[in-house]
Design an enzyme around this catalytic site. Structure first.
Site, mmCIF file in Angstrom:
data_model
loop_
_atom_site.group_PDB
_atom_site.id
_atom_site.type_symbol
_atom_site.label_atom_id
_atom_site.label_comp_id
_atom_site.label_asym_id
_atom_site.label_seq_id
_atom_site.Cartn_x
_atom_site.Cartn_y
_atom_site.Cartn_z
ATOM 1 N NE ARG A 291 0.159 0.548 4.934
ATOM 2 C CZ ARG A 291 0.754 -0.386 5.657
ATOM 3 N NH1 ARG A 291 0.535 -1.663 5.380
ATOM 4 N NH2 ARG A 291 1.558 -0.064 6.649
ATOM 5 N NE ARG A 337 3.163 7.686 11.343
ATOM 6 C CZ ARG A 337 2.794 6.454 10.998
ATOM 7 N NH1 ARG A 337 1.723 5.891 11.570
ATOM 8 N NH2 ARG A 337 3.483 5.783 10.101
#
Ligand code: MV4
Length: 450
Positions: A291, A337
């Site tokens: 992915r 993040r």
């Protein structure tokens, strides 16, 4: 080229795909749960379809609802983002059966890499260096113990259907083998309905280095260097960078070519990541992710390419817009993040954003679906933004990260921002001197976490 695509995801990654599609003149369809009616990805897409109630299982993971949304809107292709249905071979099969295009690899490639024993066997045959260990699955405790003696302890027992840290157990010595073996097998059975396990030599202080690859599905493939994602907590990455501070240009070229050649040989389509442990100057394959990954923007920054645009191009049958010799590294990039989580334990912290201000300026990219007044729903993961910086070299990127974190305002919920301010005070972070255990050790020492 497609005229319209559907995005089977939410949050910052759905927005990321809208942006690439819009620059390509492709219309977008957002899908959303009832909890996401006011989400930014819904506002930014050209059209939207409500596909179900809040729970992921009944919305973003609902294959019939997503296929129906394609049929009512006339979308020709589906971008899965990451998570949700992005590595679900059964979903890809259904997409193809409905004459739609999955923007990603084939069901077969997803299936191969989803079974870790098959993935490792495939990579080994393609000449990719692997962690020493069992040849395939290990069926009995006797065989496991024999391998432990043969290889030398410590060893790690991994569920073939696991990955990302789930269903693994370390045995430090022969006395720990029985419990580790039986536990890994039981976890594989209960979590994934598959009790097959394999054994590897346990590497004690590696870095997590992953190579970005990209294939056109017709036997051509390139690599886009590595990312060092060693700073993790409980298998959740928090800080990623490219290039890796410990990797030389020669090492990059060699492992990159090995990876590009491997995926070219299997006619791999689109973006993929080959994960390695890196210790004492050697790379050891562990898993392949089929992915686009959360941390793809650091690779985009240093190579100056749009990976989502390339995914859409090759899915539509076009060529990649670059070849290996066009790909050169420019500077250094770091991503952190931003999660809606409360330190020290990283407890999810959903709620209303009373004030949001994104940082900007040279070399700063903020990928986020936040806005003033937005309410973060409690049903999905806690990633609310990614701050990506780019500088001419690592010190410049670190200074820029510090500056950008100072500009960022996210009020109303707790976030991981204070963690990054603290990490930027650490000598080991400033010099790139860390491995996969560094952050957990630091959190224990400094926050009493764990
Ligand atoms: C390992 C390992 C040491 N030796 N395999 C964890 C996630 C999954 N992708 C593989 N993992 C590991 N496999 C061998 N033979 C250590 C880990 C590991 C780890 C790997 C990458 C990043 C963080 C990690 C944290 C703990 C353990």
């Amino acid at each position: 080229m497609f005229e319209k695509i559907l995005i089977a995801n939410r949050g910052e990654i759905a927005l990321r795909v809208v942006r690439a599609a819009r620059e390509m003149g492709i219309a977008t369809v957002a899908v959303h749960s009832t909890a996401d009616s006011d989400a930014m990805h819904v506002r930014m897409a050209d059209e939207s379809v409500c596909i179900g109630p809040p729970s992921g299982a009944q919305s973003y993971l609902s294959v019939p609802a997503i296929i129906a949304a394609c049929e009512v809107t006339g979308a020709e292709a589906i971008h899965p983002g990451y998570g949700f249905l992005s590595e679900n071979a059964g979903f890809v099969q259904v997409v193809e059966d409905h004459d739609l295009t999955f923007i990603g690899p084939t069901a077969e490639h997803i299936r191969i890499m989803g079974d870790k024993i098959t993935a490792k066997d495939t990579m080994k045959k393609l000449g990719v260096p692997c962690v020493p260990g069992s040849d395939g699955g290990v069926a009995t405790l006797e065989e496991a113990k024999r391998l432990g003696e043969e290889m030398g302890y410590p060893v790690i027992i991994k569920a073939t259907a696991g990955g990302g840290g789930r269903g693994m157990k370390v045995a430090q010595n022969a006395g720990e083998m029985e419990k580790a073996f039986l536990t890994a097998r039981a976890e594989g059975k209960s979590n994934f309905g598959n009790d097959e396990v394999y054994i590897e030599k346990y590497l004690t202080t590696p870095r997590h280095i992953e190579i970005q690859v990209f294939g056109d599905g017709k036997g051509r493939a390139v690599h886009l260097g590595e990312r060092d994602c060693s700073l993790q907590r409980r298998h959740q990455k928090v800080f990623e960078e490219a290039p890796g501070p410990a990797i030389s240009a020669e090492e990059r070229a060699a492992i990159g070519k090995t990876c590009a050649d491997a995926v070219a040989r299997i006619n791999y389509t689109g973006a993929g990541t080959i994960e390695f442990l890196y210790e004492n100057g050697e790379f050891y394959f562990i898993e392949m992710n089929t992915r686009l990954q959360v941390e793809h923007p650091v690779t985009e920054a240093i190579f100056g390419v749009d990976l989502v645009r390339e995914q859409i191009r090759v899915a539509s049958g076009m060529e990649m817009s670059f070849q290996q010799e066009d790909l050169t590294i420019n500077g250094h990039s770091i991503e952190v993040r931003i999660n809606a989580e409360k330190l020290p334990n990283f407890a999810p912290c959903p709620g209303r954003i009373t004030q949001y201000h994104a940082p900007g300026g040279l070399g700063v990219r903020m990928d986020s679906a936040l806005y003033d007044g937005y309410s973060i729903p409690p049903y999905y993961d806690s990633l609310i933004g990614k701050l990506i910086v780019h500088g001419r070299d690592r010190p410049e990127a670190l200074a820029r990260l510090n500056r950008a974190l100072g500009e960022l305002i996210v009020d109303g919920v707790d976030t991981t921002v204070p963690l990054f301010h603290a990490l930027l005070q650490e000598e080991d972070v400033l010099t790139g001197n860390y491995n996969i255990h560094w952050l957990e050790h630091w959190l224990e020492t400094n926050l009493g976490d764990g």
